[in-house]
Enzyme design. Structure first.
Site, PDB file in Angstrom:
ATOM      1  N   GLU A 133      12.325  -6.190 124.725  1.00  0.00           N
ATOM      2  CA  GLU A 133      11.667  -5.341 125.738  1.00  0.00           C
ATOM      3  C   GLU A 133      11.273  -3.988 125.126  1.00  0.00           C
ATOM      4  O   GLU A 133      10.210  -3.446 125.411  1.00  0.00           O
ATOM      5  CB  GLU A 133      12.600  -5.119 126.947  1.00  0.00           C
ATOM      6  N   ASN A 157     -28.138  19.844 142.662  1.00  0.00           N
ATOM      7  CA  ASN A 157     -28.100  18.741 143.640  1.00  0.00           C
ATOM      8  C   ASN A 157     -26.662  18.428 144.059  1.00  0.00           C
ATOM      9  O   ASN A 157     -26.182  17.299 143.946  1.00  0.00           O
ATOM     10  CB  ASN A 157     -28.758  17.482 143.065  1.00  0.00           C
ATOM     11  N   GLU A 203     -33.724  24.605 148.592  1.00  0.00           N
ATOM     12  CA  GLU A 203     -35.078  24.131 148.352  1.00  0.00           C
ATOM     13  C   GLU A 203     -35.536  23.589 149.696  1.00  0.00           C
ATOM     14  O   GLU A 203     -35.004  22.597 150.187  1.00  0.00           O
ATOM     15  CB  GLU A 203     -35.082  23.064 147.278  1.00  0.00           C
ATOM     16  N   HIS A 260     -32.117  13.939 148.346  1.00  0.00           N
ATOM     17  CA  HIS A 260     -33.048  14.113 147.229  1.00  0.00           C
ATOM     18  C   HIS A 260     -34.379  13.506 147.660  1.00  0.00           C
ATOM     19  O   HIS A 260     -34.536  12.292 147.656  1.00  0.00           O
ATOM     20  CB  HIS A 260     -32.485  13.413 145.989  1.00  0.00           C
TER      21      HIS A 260
END
Length: 753
Positions: free
Chosen positions: A153, A302, A380, A346
């Site tokens: 292990e 954006n 904008e 957009h």
């Protein structure tokens, strides 16, 4: 809160709860959630999925929002009451998890429980964090859950941890750690095994170089180290040495002797004080009383988009995430929407749409959570006069006195107010009828007193400049006029958007409050043709530069080029990870992450001249030499999910600055060792404009057949570097921390002239 109630919360979380996971109005599925015994991992599965389940770490959760505080939960508000709803917000760019519990009590128990777990983690000391990390590994590798680990292990675990160790050496360590001689390691034996495995020979070497007896650093030894290696201020060294022993030395015996053991020394070197970033410059340390245009401003493009620019998802979360990263200039594209409500998306693409009103509400709620300094809302505006009036109404009623409506003293100003004076204010950037002077002297009434005409340029018109085919279309776009409502015009005070003619025209005619926007290609053209004039222009006015319209995949340009011109508002797609956002995070990681960084003095003075293309010509030119010895790496994360693969790491150091300073150098790569690779490779650079330079450390996994995989990175301003032996705490692609992954380096900066 009563600690007992938190205990109850944890108990019910450990038992588990069925809740609805919500992705949209139509996607609502039941999932079984529970907190694992380690109180660090949340496990969940669907009822149908058989054994398949998912987990996430409490460490990945940044915050918990109660009620309908996400778009998804708002969309189902009519179906589920707010007291049953909550949102887990993750670090980085990972999406939120929106949940609805069956009762208000169950929701409360998870909300309180998660908040408490997050708080516990934030208050954890470095050594506790390390122990926690070791325990997490132990649980991952203890395949049969018997709380012990046998040697096979352990071998699997080493691979998982990015260690490719020869079996003989691993077995020898295993036998040494197996104090109870049972052939297995229990948890405390495993901690011992881990500590032997991670013994830092590199740090031990430095420790022994300065230790008089090889066992400890006396107060004088430590002072010498701090003075000669770490270059701490000489008059502070004695005091600092005492403080470091007090703060980091785990042994009381050593403390009484005013000495530091190797453990204390390692704790100091791994702490914030031992990091490469100077702690003093991480807090707010710059003069915030200069005019606004004298600062670089963290800016997003954006902001509403979560993905690409063509069919991506628009979301108010975009604004919340950007503002929480210290962004101080966000953007909205407004269009006429149904029912008289302006929408944001957009334009002319298939991106989804959100309400302008919701963006303004998010601004009100999140604008000043991480920074008190002003936020610029760059609009904008494609709306008709009617919906422009609605926009103005929303700005006024929702933002109230947070919206800056007039100049600060009511007088006609000659230059910008400072970020300090504008604290807590939101400034609208957009078109304006006439100038500041008219609106303060009583308006010059246009024929129709409620509207005026302004020239209409928008980013869509500039997209055509990037793709040169459509000259005629561009001419049409440039000539069109737009009607502007007086109400919206009045909301614009210090940031009036204007068309740019030339630097000469601006020098003669422009007012300080007039701001022009350039696409990256236009800005590059100005930089090539008139670099020094561009810098001069930005000492007087604000400029905004944004990504080319051809970057439909939301990729970014290199912001450093634009900062070299003194451009304040360099707008990037915050949703896209990569070197460009690393640079943005790096620059703005100083000064309390407040989103404003003071420009160097030679970019603020109109009487000084600076051309980024020829930094050698500037007054006060003093080049520096940067020498970095990359010593070692610690616990680098795996990049390949396959259990058998281990990274072959190398380090690249990149300088980003004026063109003359752009440079990169690499160490060699180390075969099969992401756990504790050692290089001792020295990289040297010459820096001509240190005030503008950023240094980026990148770790990659070498692959001779294909592209190297990214492992981690860290970027900081050159001016914030601490010299000497330092750790660099690596960040993921998303800019989130990946403890305990780090690099250990030695840094020296010297004068060249």
């Amino acid at each position: 809160t009563d600690p007992r109630s938190v205990r109850v919360d944890k108990t019910s979380m450990i038992v588990g709860t069925v809740m609805r996971k919500i992705k949209s109005r139509t996607w609502k599925k039941q999932r079984y959630f529970k907190l694992q015994e380690d109180c660090m991992t949340i496990w969940y599965k669907s009822k149908k999925a058989g054994n398949a389940h998912s987990t996430f770490s409490v460490n990945d959760v940044e915050t918990v929002r109660e009620g309908h505080q996400s778009e998804v939960l708002l969309s189902i508000a009519d179906e589920f009451p707010p007291d049953r709803c909550f949102t887990l917000v993750f670090r980085g760019r990972r999406g939120n998890l929106d949940l609805v519990a069956d009762s208000a009590d169950e929701a409360q128990s998870w909300i309180k429980g998660m908040k408490k777990l997050i708080e516990n983690l934030e208050n954890m000391g470095e050594s506790e964090k390390l122990d926690q990390w070791i325990c997490e590994w132990f649980k991952k590798a203890d395949k049969n859950n018997d709380g012990r680990m046998n040697f096979p292990e352990i071998r699997v675990l080493l691979k998982m941890m990015n260690v490719d160790m020869n079996e003989h050496h691993a077995h020898r360590l295993f036998m040494t750690a197996d104090k109870s001689q049972t052939g297995t390691l229990e948890d405390d034996e495993f901690v011992l095994f881990y500590k032997m495995l991670t013994q830092r020979e590199d740090v031990l070497r430095v420790f022994q170089d300065y230790s008089g007896d090889g066992q400890k650093l006396s107060l004088r030894d430590l002072e010498e180290f701090l003075r000669d290696e770490q270059l701490e201020e000489v008059d502070r060294v004695q005091q600092l040495a005492m403080e470091l022993i007090e703060r980091y030395e785990p042994s009381d015996t050593a403390k009484m002797l005013k000495a530091m053991s190797i453990d204390g020394f390692l704790m100091y070197l791994a702490s914030a004080e031992g990091s490469i970033f100077h702690p003093r410059q991480q807090s707010l340390y710059q003069d915030m009383t200069q005019p606004l245009n004298h600062y670089f401003i963290s800016s997003s493009h954006n902001t509403y988009l979560m993905e690409d620019q063509l069919r991506g998802h628009s979301s108010v979360e975009g604004y919340i995430r950007a503002l929480k990263r210290g962004c101080r200039c966000v953007e909205v594209d407004c269009w006429d929407g149904p029912n008289g409500e302006p929408i944001v998306y957009h334009g002319h693409t298939f991106t989804s749409k959100i309400l302008f009103k919701d963006v303004v509400i998010a601004l009100r709620n999140y604008a000043f959570k991480v920074s008190e300094y002003p936020v610029i809302l760059s609009t904008e505006n494609h709306c008709g006069v009617e919906q422009q009036r609605v926009m103005a109404q929303h700005l006024n009623t929702i933002l109230g006195d947070k919206l800056l409506k007039s100049t600060l003293d009511g007088k006609i100003p000659v230059s910008f107010p400072s970020p300090e004076e504008l604290k807590g204010k939101i400034l609208l950037k957009g078109k304006k009828i006439g100038g500041l002077e008219e609106s303060l002297n009583g308006p010059v009434e246009p024929e129709d007193s409620l509207t005026g005409e302004v020239s209409d340029e928008d980013e869509a018109a500039d997209i055509d400049e990037d793709s040169l085919h459509s000259n005629s279309l561009r001419r049409m776009a440039k000539k069109s006029k737009q009607r502007l409502s007086k109400e919206l015009s009045d909301c614009v005070v210090y940031c009036k958007s204007v068309h740019f003619s030339s630097f000469k025209h601006s020098r003669i005619h422009s007012k300080f409050y007039e701001i022009s926007s350039f696409t990256e290609s236009k800005a590059r053209k100005h930089l090539r043709e008139a670099g020094a004039e561009f810098v001069h222009h930005n000492a007087r006015q604000l400029t905004r530069v944004y990504p080319s319209g051809l970057r439909t995949d939301s990729s970014n340009f290199n912001p450093q080029e634009m900062w070299n011109t003194g451009t304040q508002i360099v707008a990037l797609n915050f949703q896209t990870a990569g070197v460009e956002m690393d640079l943005n995070d790096g620059l703005f990681s100083q000064n309390g992450r407040c989103g404003y960084v003071l420009k160097p003095d030679f970019m603020r003075m109109s009487e000084r001249s600076f051309d980024p293309e020829v930094p050698i010509n500037r007054e006060g030119y003093r080049p520096l030499s940067l020498c970095i010895q990359v010593i070692s790496g610690q616990q680098l994360p795996k990049v390949n999910i396959k259990e058998s693969s281990v990274v072959d790491p190398f380090v690249r150091v990149e300088i980003h600055g004026v063109p003359l300073d752009q440079a990169k150098q690499e160490t060699r790569y180390i075969d099969n060792n992401g756990f504790n690779p050692v290089w001792y490779d020295t990289l040297r650079f010459t820096i001509h404009a240190p005030e503008l330079a950023l240094v980026r450390f990148v770790v990659e996994d070498y692959d001779k057949a294909s592209r190297n995989d990214f492992v981690g990175q860290y970027t900081l301003p050159f001016s914030c570097i601490q010299q000497g032996y330092r750790h660099i705490h690596l960040l993921s692609k998303d800019g989130t921390s990946i403890p305990p992954a780090s690099l250990f380096v030695h840094v020296r900066i010297t004068n060249l002239v």
